[in-house]
Motif scaffolding. Structure first.
Motif, mmCIF file in Angstrom:
data_model
loop_
_atom_site.group_PDB
_atom_site.id
_atom_site.type_symbol
_atom_site.label_atom_id
_atom_site.label_comp_id
_atom_site.label_asym_id
_atom_site.label_seq_id
_atom_site.Cartn_x
_atom_site.Cartn_y
_atom_site.Cartn_z
ATOM 1 N N GLY A 52 0.800 -1.223 0.000
ATOM 2 C CA GLY A 52 0.000 0.000 0.000
ATOM 3 C C GLY A 52 0.829 1.267 0.000
ATOM 4 O O GLY A 52 0.339 2.330 -0.373
ATOM 5 N N GLU A 53 2.067 1.171 0.403
ATOM 6 C CA GLU A 53 2.950 2.338 0.413
ATOM 7 C C GLU A 53 3.397 2.732 -0.989
ATOM 8 O O GLU A 53 3.912 3.818 -1.198
ATOM 9 N N LYS A 54 3.259 1.836 -1.954
ATOM 10 C CA LYS A 54 3.578 2.084 -3.361
ATOM 11 C C LYS A 54 5.012 2.533 -3.577
ATOM 12 O O LYS A 54 5.298 3.360 -4.437
ATOM 13 N N LEU A 55 5.922 1.985 -2.787
ATOM 14 C CA LEU A 55 7.354 2.180 -3.010
ATOM 15 C C LEU A 55 7.889 0.865 -3.549
ATOM 16 O O LEU A 55 7.776 -0.167 -2.899
ATOM 17 N N SER A 56 8.458 0.886 -4.728
ATOM 18 C CA SER A 56 8.837 -0.364 -5.389
ATOM 19 C C SER A 56 9.840 -1.181 -4.591
ATOM 20 O O SER A 56 9.807 -2.411 -4.630
ATOM 21 N N SER A 57 10.720 -0.538 -3.847
ATOM 22 C CA SER A 57 11.711 -1.325 -3.103
ATOM 23 C C SER A 57 11.082 -2.070 -1.924
ATOM 24 O O SER A 57 11.608 -3.088 -1.483
ATOM 25 N N LEU A 58 9.948 -1.585 -1.429
ATOM 26 C CA LEU A 58 9.290 -2.297 -0.329
ATOM 27 C C LEU A 58 8.732 -3.634 -0.788
ATOM 28 O O LEU A 58 8.531 -4.537 0.015
ATOM 29 N N ALA A 59 8.501 -3.778 -2.078
ATOM 30 C CA ALA A 59 8.019 -5.048 -2.612
ATOM 31 C C ALA A 59 9.102 -6.121 -2.567
ATOM 32 O O ALA A 59 8.802 -7.307 -2.644
ATOM 33 N N ARG A 60 10.353 -5.723 -2.421
ATOM 34 C CA ARG A 60 11.459 -6.679 -2.358
ATOM 35 C C ARG A 60 11.806 -7.082 -0.927
ATOM 36 O O ARG A 60 12.837 -7.676 -0.675
ATOM 37 N N ILE A 61 10.943 -6.747 0.001
ATOM 38 C CA ILE A 61 11.164 -7.106 1.401
ATOM 39 C C ILE A 61 10.347 -8.340 1.734
ATOM 40 O O ILE A 61 9.144 -8.378 1.507
ATOM 41 N N GLN A 62 11.026 -9.359 2.257
ATOM 42 C CA GLN A 62 10.357 -10.586 2.666
ATOM 43 C C GLN A 62 9.982 -10.484 4.141
ATOM 44 O O GLN A 62 10.710 -9.893 4.939
ATOM 45 N N VAL A 63 8.849 -11.069 4.471
ATOM 46 C CA VAL A 63 8.328 -11.036 5.837
ATOM 47 C C VAL A 63 8.149 -12.461 6.319
ATOM 48 O O VAL A 63 7.548 -13.279 5.645
ATOM 49 N N ASP A 64 8.699 -12.761 7.500
ATOM 50 C CA ASP A 64 8.514 -14.080 8.109
ATOM 51 C C ASP A 64 8.067 -13.868 9.552
ATOM 52 O O ASP A 64 8.645 -13.055 10.271
ATOM 53 N N THR A 65 7.039 -14.594 9.953
ATOM 54 C CA THR A 65 6.493 -14.471 11.305
ATOM 55 C C THR A 65 6.561 -15.818 11.991
ATOM 56 O O THR A 65 6.160 -16.821 11.417
ATOM 57 N N ASP A 66 7.053 -15.849 13.240
ATOM 58 C CA ASP A 66 7.076 -17.119 13.971
ATOM 59 C C ASP A 66 5.815 -17.263 14.812
ATOM 60 O O ASP A 66 4.940 -16.403 14.809
#
Length: 109
Positions: A52-66
């Motif tokens: 939703g932030e529409k910054l292209s580099s944020l799309a390259r961030i992986q998220v992992d939750t334990d």
């Protein structure tokens, strides 16, 4: 009469013991469907907010939750500010207990 009451109580207790044991460790590992769904919901919420932030580099961030709500962010961002924005978004997400950032800054991307 006492024998009949004792037998009934024993039978009920025998049936309830496995349920009590199961309830005690219901959230102990990711093999439990409920825990996996909870982790997936947190991960999905964070990814949606990043998109939703529409910054292209944020799309390259992986998220992992334990299973305890601890989030690990990895991947790359163009600026330190974008990386900090991703961490801030993760911190503000419901269910998150902690955030660890392994985001690398890569200006040429």
């Amino acid at each position: 009469m006492k024998f009949k009451l004792t037998t009934i109580c024993f039978a009920i207790a025998t049936l309830l013991v496995p349920l009590a044991a199961r309830a005690a460790d219901a959230d102990s590992d990711r093999t439990q469907p409920g825990t996996f769904v909870k982790d997936s919901v947190i991960t999905t919420k964070i990814k949606a907010k990043l998109a939703g932030e529409k910054l292209s580099s944020l799309a390259r961030i992986q998220v992992d939750t334990d299973s305890k709500g601890a989030v690990v962010l990895s991947g790359s961002a163009r600026t330190k500010e974008e990386a900090e924005k991703a961490v801030s978004i993760a911190h503000k997400t419901e269910g998150v207990t902690s955030v660890t950032s392994n985001i690398q800054i890569k200006k040429d991307e």
